[in-house]
Design a protein around this motif. Structure first.
Motif, PDB file in Angstrom:
ATOM      1  N   GLU A  47       5.617  -9.905 -10.068  1.00 46.22           N
ATOM      2  CA  GLU A  47       6.614  -8.846 -10.246  1.00 46.22           C
ATOM      3  C   GLU A  47       6.797  -8.039  -8.957  1.00 46.22           C
ATOM      4  O   GLU A  47       7.905  -7.658  -8.599  1.00 46.22           O
ATOM      5  N   THR A  48       5.688  -7.778  -8.260  1.00 42.42           N
ATOM      6  CA  THR A  48       5.763  -7.025  -7.005  1.00 42.42           C
ATOM      7  C   THR A  48       6.570  -7.793  -5.971  1.00 42.42           C
ATOM      8  O   THR A  48       7.426  -7.224  -5.284  1.00 42.42           O
ATOM      9  N   ALA A  96       8.858 -10.052  -6.558  1.00 42.32           N
ATOM     10  CA  ALA A  96      10.252 -10.077  -6.992  1.00 42.32           C
ATOM     11  C   ALA A  96      10.957  -8.781  -6.605  1.00 42.32           C
ATOM     12  O   ALA A  96      12.115  -8.787  -6.193  1.00 42.32           O
ATOM     13  N   ARG A  97      10.241  -7.679  -6.694  1.00 38.59           N
ATOM     14  CA  ARG A  97      10.822  -6.379  -6.367  1.00 38.59           C
ATOM     15  C   ARG A  97      10.891  -6.157  -4.861  1.00 38.59           C
ATOM     16  O   ARG A  97      11.908  -5.745  -4.324  1.00 38.59           O
ATOM     17  N   GLU A  98       9.818  -6.433  -4.139  1.00 37.23           N
ATOM     18  CA  GLU A  98       9.725  -6.129  -2.705  1.00 37.23           C
ATOM     19  C   GLU A  98      10.252  -7.245  -1.803  1.00 37.23           C
ATOM     20  O   GLU A  98      10.633  -6.989  -0.677  1.00 37.23           O
ATOM     21  N   GLN A  99      10.198  -8.491  -2.261  1.00 32.99           N
ATOM     22  CA  GLN A  99      10.606  -9.683  -1.519  1.00 32.99           C
ATOM     23  C   GLN A  99       9.682 -10.064  -0.366  1.00 32.99           C
ATOM     24  O   GLN A  99       9.748 -11.161   0.137  1.00 32.99           O
TER      25      GLN A  99
END
Length: 74
Positions: free
Chosen positions: A18-19, A21-24
């Motif tokens: 998830e991290t 996916a959010r931060e790339q």
């Protein structure tokens, strides 16, 4: 881009997907120095066959004539 140290990375592991996916991109730091970049792997749709791949490509009209002309010039 988020920087993260080894201790934070260990704590973040259950939520790493998830991290990312959010931060790339995550930059792993050790003693204040960047040591690695963590990037998500791009998941591409795999084609089942060469014929399926060819079906997605645009057809060029008159390509036979262009190739023939190029060969004749040589």
């Amino acid at each position: 881009m988020k920087t993260i140290n080894v201790r934070e990375l260990r704590a973040e592991m259950p939520r790493l997907r998830e991290t990312l996916a959010r931060e790339q991109e995550l930059v792993l730091v050790s003693n204040g120095e960047p040591v690695a970049r963590i990037l998500p792997i791009a998941r591409e749709r795999r084609l089942r066959s060469l014929s399926e791949h060819r079906a997605t490509m645009p057809m060029l009209e008159g390509i036979d004539q262009l190739i023939r002309e190029e060969r004749d010039r040589r």
